[in-house]
Motif scaffolding. Structure first.
Motif, PDB file in Angstrom:
ATOM      1  N   VAL A   1       6.498  17.186   1.340  1.00  0.00           N
ATOM      2  CA  VAL A   1       6.954  16.159   0.410  1.00  0.00           C
ATOM      3  C   VAL A   1       5.967  16.052  -0.749  1.00  0.00           C
ATOM      4  O   VAL A   1       4.842  16.561  -0.691  1.00  0.00           O
ATOM      5  CB  VAL A   1       7.090  14.794   1.113  1.00  0.00           C
ATOM      6  CG1 VAL A   1       8.093  14.881   2.253  1.00  0.00           C
ATOM      7  CG2 VAL A   1       5.739  14.312   1.626  1.00  0.00           C
TER       8      VAL A   1
ATOM      9  N   THR B   1       2.412   8.516  -0.455  1.00  0.00           N
ATOM     10  CA  THR B   1       2.187   9.596   0.518  1.00  0.00           C
ATOM     11  C   THR B   1       0.729  10.050   0.587  1.00  0.00           C
ATOM     12  O   THR B   1       0.367  10.786   1.509  1.00  0.00           O
ATOM     13  CB  THR B   1       3.069  10.816   0.189  1.00  0.00           C
ATOM     14  OG1 THR B   1       2.725  11.303  -1.126  1.00  0.00           O
ATOM     15  CG2 THR B   1       4.543  10.457   0.235  1.00  0.00           C
ATOM     16  N   ARG B   2      -0.089   9.630  -0.371  1.00  0.00           N
ATOM     17  CA  ARG B   2      -1.488  10.068  -0.358  1.00  0.00           C
ATOM     18  C   ARG B   2      -2.182   9.743   0.972  1.00  0.00           C
ATOM     19  O   ARG B   2      -2.870  10.610   1.534  1.00  0.00           O
ATOM     20  CB  ARG B   2      -2.260   9.466  -1.526  1.00  0.00           C
ATOM     21  CG  ARG B   2      -3.707   9.958  -1.598  1.00  0.00           C
ATOM     22  CD  ARG B   2      -4.475   9.364  -2.754  1.00  0.00           C
ATOM     23  NE  ARG B   2      -3.869   9.719  -4.023  1.00  0.00           N
ATOM     24  CZ  ARG B   2      -3.292   8.859  -4.857  1.00  0.00           C
ATOM     25  NH1 ARG B   2      -3.258   7.554  -4.536  1.00  0.00           N
ATOM     26  NH2 ARG B   2      -2.747   9.263  -5.984  1.00  0.00           N
TER      27      ARG B   2
ATOM     28  N   LEU C   1      -0.920   9.582   3.858  1.00  0.00           N
ATOM     29  CA  LEU C   1      -0.379  10.464   4.889  1.00  0.00           C
ATOM     30  C   LEU C   1      -1.014  11.852   4.794  1.00  0.00           C
ATOM     31  O   LEU C   1      -1.418  12.435   5.817  1.00  0.00           O
ATOM     32  CB  LEU C   1       1.144  10.568   4.747  1.00  0.00           C
ATOM     33  CG  LEU C   1       1.931   9.256   4.830  1.00  0.00           C
ATOM     34  CD1 LEU C   1       3.431   9.524   4.682  1.00  0.00           C
ATOM     35  CD2 LEU C   1       1.645   8.541   6.147  1.00  0.00           C
TER      36      LEU C   1
ATOM     37  N   ALA D   1       5.255   9.596  11.178  1.00  0.00           N
ATOM     38  CA  ALA D   1       5.498   9.871   9.757  1.00  0.00           C
ATOM     39  C   ALA D   1       6.018  11.299   9.608  1.00  0.00           C
ATOM     40  O   ALA D   1       5.998  12.097  10.552  1.00  0.00           O
ATOM     41  CB  ALA D   1       4.212   9.680   8.967  1.00  0.00           C
TER      42      ALA D   1
ATOM     43  N   LEU E   1       5.990  14.686   6.855  1.00  0.00           N
ATOM     44  CA  LEU E   1       5.551  15.347   5.627  1.00  0.00           C
ATOM     45  C   LEU E   1       6.428  16.539   5.270  1.00  0.00           C
ATOM     46  O   LEU E   1       6.427  16.984   4.117  1.00  0.00           O
ATOM     47  CB  LEU E   1       4.096  15.824   5.765  1.00  0.00           C
ATOM     48  CG  LEU E   1       3.011  14.746   5.695  1.00  0.00           C
ATOM     49  CD1 LEU E   1       1.633  15.377   5.888  1.00  0.00           C
ATOM     50  CD2 LEU E   1       3.064  14.006   4.356  1.00  0.00           C
TER      51      LEU E   1
END
Length: 723
Positions: free
Chosen positions: A498, A504-505, A507, A719, A721
């Motif tokens: 993603v 998202t950083r 993650l 989560a 990615l």
């Protein structure tokens, strides 16, 4: 002991006669000295433009010198002063380490960056050269005459790494090259005039102007020590009230700390110049660093004559490099101390090996390691001698150290240790200590920046904001560039993740930390590349600092380099304070002297047990402190490591194998191919999409391990990615 040249009067006369003739010749070639009428007029126009509220764009270029060609661009405004936009090193784009070719690719990249800003190449108000070519050419004449006729060997085409005649000849055509038509050139026919600014002034002013001391009221001492400049190897300046004054220059090429270290490290280590110095400094930690017991130090220290007023002279009864530095660098007396030098033909260039399987490391015997330690200690003696005199002379407690020797991180630490409060109390009757700053590019990779900054200084707008990072080389990789490189590499496996954004950083940071905790070795490829010789989080290989086997594994299977090579710790400020003894002399601007891997620090006992991979044999580490505002992703990764492995510390080594740090996506994939032990390359595009490059094949390694880590992490965290 013979110090000084054999024919000083002849050499001085040759320089005096040659310089005005060479200035006239270069002026005919549209290359003007800074004191010329052309330069005064052009700089006056720039000063008027800025004073009236306009923005000036000034370029610095190293088109021909000893190494590290490239181009830099700054913008200058009345309110802010100069601000660095980028510094493109030709080696990064050409993949030729220490390239001294005309910087065509760097200029093309600059053209692309200007277009993004809505500007054309004509927006550049002036071009400033990183070298004073007339003076440098006259210095060649002086240097050859100093030891004539034995020194005539330096006039051969490849007689010495210091003076390359083809390189100097190319410098005479720099203005014409700049104006020459072609897709990668500037697209106009007439020569583009160059203004030559002195090499050491370029080093000095840029390093001062971007330091935390530049806006302080007290005077600042600036020491430039390198291999060779236009006319000298050692120059000292005093900066005060926005002005710079040269205090001294030694007017010598070979009375040089840099050349001493380069010659001995190459002829004893077996590597070529520019590759040898850092390796030898690393080897010194394994040798006897005690001046009382090292078997080579007592005799080797006579290589320098340390005289009054901080002067340093090479002992020409030992050193033959003023006559023939490449083929016969030792006299018999030095052979008696160190043994026969390794011949140039038997050296190998670690930065130009195309097949890592071809690398043959020489045995690291105790004798060879002790010689490295002796060389480092002799170097430190001379460095402290120079600085000691000028501190006493100027009463300064602020020092900016620059030039190539500024990369000797161990020597930099020794200065802070030596010039402490006790020194100042006894020597100057002051209750203070030395405060030190070294820029991220003290070597010639930064002198292009220096030339542009000198242009701003000459226009009266020399001081700008301090540097807080070094991410200035080229543009961030675009998603289509990464996709195209992957499509052209069927031997490379890949996964698309993603996009990176604020959400998202965390993650990505946690997933990277998760892999590190499993002892994965991954490369981080994001944003614009670092300028300078150190990877600082945008072109880095990351690994677990807690595993005692990490250093050996990285050196042997990832970087294919000597076992003596240390690994650097990347860390948050809090972790640096926890594990290392940070000097109060490096505490300015929240310890930013430790941001760039130019300064070592002693490890605390806890570090040896908890982060052994980044503590060198001598108990030190070459630190890099990461700041959230300058590198949010790497900072978040370090914080995630604190949660995953208990320390906000990572191993950081540059993303390269036998070549320059990877600049383009294609170079990143080529580095992956060479590095058999690298698990993955995380490639973050400018637009957001993230790609992971992996070793191809069906041997169960490479992509299989990464996919398993990704699956395990997604299962643990809930989560996702994967796209």
């Amino acid at each position: 002991m013979r110090i000084g040249p054999r024919h000083p009067r002849l050499a001085a006369a040759g320089f005096r006669l040659a310089l005005p003739l060479l200035e006239r010749f270069y002026r005919w070639r549209h290359i003007h000295s800074a004191g010329s009428a052309f330069a005064h007029a052009r700089i006056g126009e720039i000063a008027d433009k800025i004073a009236k509220g306009g923005t000036a764009y000034l370029a610095g270029i190293s088109a021909a010198g000893t190494h590290n060609s490239g181009v830099a661009l700054i913008e200058v405004t009345r309110e802010r002063g100069p601000r660095l936009l980028f510094n493109n090193e030709e080696e990064r784009f050409s993949a030729v380490k220490h390239s001294n070719a005309f910087p065509e690719l760097s200029i093309a990249a600059m053209h692309q960056a200007l277009a993004r800003m809505g500007l054309g190449i004509d927006a550049i108000d002036a071009w400033f050269s990183a070298w004073n070519y007339p003076a440098f050419s006259a210095t060649l004449i002086r240097t050859v005459l100093e030891e004539a006729p034995q020194s005539f060997s330096m006039l051969r085409r490849n007689g010495t790494p210091l003076f390359n005649l083809r390189d100097l000849d190319r410098g005479t055509r720099a203005a014409r090259h700049l104006g020459r038509t072609g897709e990668s050139k500037l697209g106009r026919e007439p020569p583009v005039p160059l203004i030559c600014t002195p090499h050491h002034e370029n080093h000095a002013w840029f390093s001062f102007a971007t330091s935390p001391f530049a806006r302080e009221p007290d005077p600042v001492l600036v020491a430039v020590l390198d291999g060779v400049g236009d006319m000298a190897a050692i120059s000292i300046f005093l900066c005060e009230d926005g002005q710079m004054r040269r205090l001294t220059s030694n007017d010598s090429v070979f009375d040089s700390l840099g050349i001493f270290y380069a010659v001995v490290s190459s002829t004893q280590g077996g590597w070529t110049w520019l590759s040898s110095e850092g390796r030898y400094m690393g080897a010194a930690a394994f040798g006897d660093m005690d001046r009382k017991s090292n078997p080579y130090y007592p005799a080797l220290k006579s290589i320098f004559s340390l005289q009054s007023e901080g002067r340093v002279f090479i002992n020409r009864d030992l050193a033959n490099w003023p006559r023939d530095p490449l083929h016969h660098p030792y006299r018999q007396a030095l052979i008696d101390i160190l043994g026969e030098p390794i011949a140039f033909k038997n050296m190998w260039n670690p930065d130009a090996v195309l097949r890592v399987e071809d690398i043959q490391h020489k045995e690291a015997t105790q004798a060879r390691l002790d010689k490295a330690a002796a060389t480092q200690m002799v170097f430190e003696d001379a460095l402290k001698h120079v600085i000691d005199y000028w501190i006493r002379k100027t009463d300064c407690d602020r020092l900016v150290l620059t030039g190539g020797i500024g990369l000797n991180a161990l020597g930099n630490m020794r200065l802070l240790e030596h010039f402490d409060r006790e020194f100042y109390r006894h020597a100057l009757l002051r209750d203070t200590r030395l405060h030190l700053w070294v820029p991220p590019t003290p070597n010639d990779a930064g002198v292009t920046i220096g030339a542009a900054y000198m242009g701003a200084y000459l226009a009266g707008f020399g001081v700008g904001p301090p540097l807080d990072h070094a991410f200035y080389c080229g543009l961030p990789p675009a998603a289509d560039e990464i996709s195209a490189a992957l499509a052209a590499s069927p031997d490379v496996d890949s996964v698309e993740l993603v996009a990176l954004d604020d959400a998202t950083r965390p993650l990505f940071a946690d997933f990277m930390a998760f892999m590190t905790a499993q002892d994965a070795i991954v490369a981080l490829y994001q944003g614009a590349a670092e300028t300078g010789p150190r990877a600082l989080g945008h072109r880095s290989i990351l690994a677990n600092p807690c595993n005692v086997k990490t250093r050996a594994n990285l050196n042997a299977r990832v970087k294919f380099r000597e076992a003596i090579r240390p690994l650097a710790p990347m860390m948050t400020l809090e972790a640096a304070q926890q594990f290392f003894v940070l000097s109060n002399g490096a505490s300015d601007a929240d310890y930013d002297a430790y941001n760039y891997m130019v300064l070592t620090a002693h490890a605390k006992p806890e570090a040896r047990t908890r982060i052994p991979a980044v503590v060198h044999a001598d108990g030190t580490g070459r630190l890099q402190i990461v700041r959230q505002q300058s590198d949010p992703l790497t900072y978040a990764y370090l914080k995630a490591l604190g949660r995953r492995i208990g320390v906000e510390v990572a191993v950081n080594t540059s993303f390269n194998v036998a070549g320059p740090i990877a600049q383009t996506p294609a170079q990143a994939l080529d580095t992956l191919r060479r590095s058999k032990g690298l698990d993955a390359v995380l490639m973050f595009s400018e637009e957001g999409p993230v790609f992971v490059a992996l070793h191809g094949g069906t041997d169960g390694g490479g992509g299989a391990r990464f996919r398993q880590w990704l699956e395990d992490w997604e299962r643990e965290t809930g989560a996702r990615l994967q796209r």
